[in-house]
Design an enzyme around this catalytic site. Structure first.
Site, PDB file in Angstrom:
ATOM      1  N   ASP A  11     -11.366   7.572   0.631  1.00 31.50           N
ATOM      2  CA  ASP A  11     -11.346   6.295   1.370  1.00 31.50           C
ATOM      3  C   ASP A  11     -12.100   5.268   0.523  1.00 31.50           C
ATOM      4  O   ASP A  11     -12.771   5.620  -0.457  1.00 31.50           O
ATOM      5  CB  ASP A  11     -12.044   6.474   2.733  1.00 31.50           C
ATOM      6  N   SER A  12     -12.031   4.016   0.923  1.00 27.24           N
ATOM      7  CA  SER A  12     -12.797   2.971   0.235  1.00 27.24           C
ATOM      8  C   SER A  12     -14.299   3.186   0.392  1.00 27.24           C
ATOM      9  O   SER A  12     -15.080   2.555  -0.313  1.00 27.24           O
ATOM     10  CB  SER A  12     -12.445   1.609   0.838  1.00 27.24           C
ATOM     11  N   TYR A  43     -11.896  -2.430   0.748  1.00 26.84           N
ATOM     12  CA  TYR A  43     -10.559  -2.567   0.160  1.00 26.84           C
ATOM     13  C   TYR A  43      -9.767  -3.661   0.884  1.00 26.84           C
ATOM     14  O   TYR A  43      -8.888  -4.282   0.303  1.00 26.84           O
ATOM     15  CB  TYR A  43      -9.770  -1.256   0.320  1.00 26.84           C
ATOM     16  N   GLY A  44     -10.096  -3.849   2.153  1.00 25.24           N
ATOM     17  CA  GLY A  44      -9.272  -4.698   3.025  1.00 25.24           C
ATOM     18  C   GLY A  44      -9.139  -6.138   2.587  1.00 25.24           C
ATOM     19  O   GLY A  44      -8.211  -6.831   2.995  1.00 25.24           O
ATOM     20  N   CYS A  74      -7.429   6.346   4.621  1.00 22.32           N
ATOM     21  CA  CYS A  74      -7.636   4.899   4.608  1.00 22.32           C
ATOM     22  C   CYS A  74      -6.304   4.215   4.879  1.00 22.32           C
ATOM     23  O   CYS A  74      -5.337   4.431   4.129  1.00 22.32           O
ATOM     24  CB  CYS A  74      -8.160   4.504   3.225  1.00 22.32           C
ATOM     25  N   ASN A  75      -6.250   3.422   5.943  1.00 15.04           N
ATOM     26  CA  ASN A  75      -5.009   2.713   6.267  1.00 15.04           C
ATOM     27  C   ASN A  75      -4.640   1.722   5.159  1.00 15.04           C
ATOM     28  O   ASN A  75      -3.481   1.568   4.797  1.00 15.04           O
ATOM     29  CB  ASN A  75      -5.185   1.937   7.578  1.00 15.04           C
ATOM     30  N   THR A  76      -5.665   1.043   4.619  1.00 12.14           N
ATOM     31  CA  THR A  76      -5.426   0.003   3.626  1.00 12.14           C
ATOM     32  C   THR A  76      -4.877   0.602   2.325  1.00 12.14           C
ATOM     33  O   THR A  76      -3.937   0.077   1.724  1.00 12.14           O
ATOM     34  CB  THR A  76      -6.739  -0.756   3.333  1.00 12.14           C
ATOM     35  N   GLU A 153     -20.748   0.167   5.959  1.00 13.54           N
ATOM     36  CA  GLU A 153     -21.151   0.712   4.651  1.00 13.54           C
ATOM     37  C   GLU A 153     -22.666   0.592   4.449  1.00 13.54           C
ATOM     38  O   GLU A 153     -23.271   1.359   3.711  1.00 13.54           O
ATOM     39  CB  GLU A 153     -20.409  -0.014   3.522  1.00 13.54           C
ATOM     40  N   CYS A 185      -8.326   1.177  11.276  1.00 10.38           N
ATOM     41  CA  CYS A 185      -9.105   1.333  10.040  1.00 10.38           C
ATOM     42  C   CYS A 185     -10.029   2.515  10.287  1.00 10.38           C
ATOM     43  O   CYS A 185     -10.668   2.598  11.350  1.00 10.38           O
ATOM     44  CB  CYS A 185      -9.909   0.064   9.760  1.00 10.38           C
ATOM     45  N   THR A 186     -10.103   3.432   9.335  1.00 11.06           N
ATOM     46  CA  THR A 186     -10.853   4.670   9.584  1.00 11.06           C
ATOM     47  C   THR A 186     -12.351   4.407   9.766  1.00 11.06           C
ATOM     48  O   THR A 186     -13.036   5.191  10.415  1.00 11.06           O
ATOM     49  CB  THR A 186     -10.606   5.685   8.453  1.00 11.06           C
ATOM     50  N   HIS A 187     -12.848   3.304   9.219  1.00  7.34           N
ATOM     51  CA  HIS A 187     -14.256   2.945   9.463  1.00  7.34           C
ATOM     52  C   HIS A 187     -14.513   2.642  10.946  1.00  7.34           C
ATOM     53  O   HIS A 187     -15.584   2.932  11.466  1.00  7.34           O
ATOM     54  CB  HIS A 187     -14.653   1.701   8.661  1.00  7.34           C
TER      55      HIS A 187
HETATM   56  N1  DGL Z   1     -11.277   2.551   5.897  1.00  6.55           N
HETATM   57  C1  DGL Z   1     -10.229   1.760   5.391  1.00  6.55           C
HETATM   58  C2  DGL Z   1      -9.029   1.664   6.251  1.00  6.55           C
HETATM   59  O1  DGL Z   1      -8.742   2.564   6.996  1.00  6.55           O
HETATM   60  C3  DGL Z   1     -10.518   0.538   4.581  1.00  6.55           C
HETATM   61  C4  DGL Z   1     -11.662  -0.306   4.924  1.00  6.55           C
HETATM   62  C5  DGL Z   1     -11.920  -1.320   3.824  1.00  6.55           C
HETATM   63  O2  DGL Z   1     -12.416  -0.894   2.783  1.00  6.55           O
HETATM   64  O3  DGL Z   1     -11.620  -2.504   4.015  1.00  6.55           O
HETATM   65  O4  DGL Z   1      -8.289   0.715   6.173  1.00  6.55           O
END
Ligand code: DGL
Length: 274
Positions: A11-12, A43-44, A74-76, A153, A185-187
């Site tokens: 993931d990011s 990453y977003g 990570c979705n992104t 983070e 988003c997994t976060h």
């Molecule tokens: N956890 C990530 C997701 O599911 C990305 C979050 C990010 O880095 O912006 O999209």
């Protein structure tokens, strides 16, 4: 046949640990590698080409470590890089994560669904295709969760800053009367208690972590790649400030988790970062 090679998950940053814990719960015998690219999070807000380059580098590293399958937690990164990853390693099981639009549109009683995800996910062609397939006849309120990943983070999971940001981000879906909200988003899975408190008990929160773990299980079984040991282990890697990432991973995973720094060879895209 038993295959004790690890499954590589990335993931990011620390968000993908929400997927890793579902994998651990369902597949206790698998050895797991987790890579948090925290040095490049979020990453977003980054260009798709950079996320694709980072994702390929990280997958390369995980395969060097012997990974038998990859999970893009990570979705992104799934939106930006899943096609490139599958094209480069067509023989490998690769499982991605997408916002749970399909189950949410099936579950809503009021016909109003909210999707909280990153800008990168919401602006991707993959997300447009999801809406096209499953969004008909339902009002879908999309909202970028700008700023949330930065706080997570930094190890912040509650507090006035986070509450303020979330209240702002959730307002449009509250005002539209959404009864089902996708944590895209997994976060954000780690903010579930706070989001549930802010939206109230009448709103269902949906994510895909458990479904991703089941998909991994199916793919490992189909390719005869499952491990037969009773308890597998985890190894963690990260970019960025190892001490800070370690602190966040310990909170989210447990006190024994100790991330190792990614090697410099896995940091080529850093120089291209805007
Ligand atoms: N956890 C990530 C997701 O599911 C990305 C979050 C990010 O880095 O912006 O999209």
């Amino acid at each position: 046949m038993s295959d004790s090679r690890p499954v590589g998950v990335f993931d990011s940053g620390v968000g993908g640990l929400s997927v890793l814990r579902e994998i651990r719960a369902l597949l206790p015998g698998e050895n797991l590698l987790y890579c948090a690219d925290s040095g490049h999070a979020p990453y977003g807000e980054k260009p798709q080409a950079l996320i694709e380059a980072r994702s390929l580098e990280i997958c390369d590293f995980l395969l060097d470590q012997g990974a038998k399958a990859l999970v893009i937690a990570c979705n992104t990164a799934t939106a930006a890089a899943a096609n490139a990853i599958r094209a480069r390693w067509p023989w490998l099981p690769v499982i991605g994560v997408e916002p749970a639009v399909k189950p949410a549109t099936a579950a809503t009683h009021k016909g109003v669904v909210g999707v909280l995800a990153t800008t990168g996910t919401l602006e991707s062609a993959r997300f447009a295709a999801l809406l096209d397939r499953f969004g008909h006849g339902v009002q879908v309120i999309t909202q970028p969760g700008t700023g949330l990943v930065d706080l997570i983070e930094q190890g912040e999971f509650d507090g006035p800053r986070l509450r303020g940001l979330l209240t702002q981000h959730l307002a449009p879906m509250r005002e539209a009367g959404a009864d089902t909200v996708v944590l895209g988003c997994t976060h954000y899975i780690f903010l579930r208690p706070l989001i549930a408190e802010l939206l109230g008990p009448a709103v269902a929160l949906i994510d895909t972590g458990a479904a991703v773990a089941r998909q991994l299980q199916r793919q490992l079984e189909a390719a005869d790649l499952t491990a037969a040991v009773e308890q597998g282990g985890e190894r963690f890697f990260c970019s960025g400030d190892v001490g800070r990432v370690a602190a966040a991973i310990r909170v989210l995973w447990g006190p024994a988790a100790a991330p190792e720094p990614l090697p410099p060879s896995c940091c080529f895209a850093t120089s291209k970062q805007p």
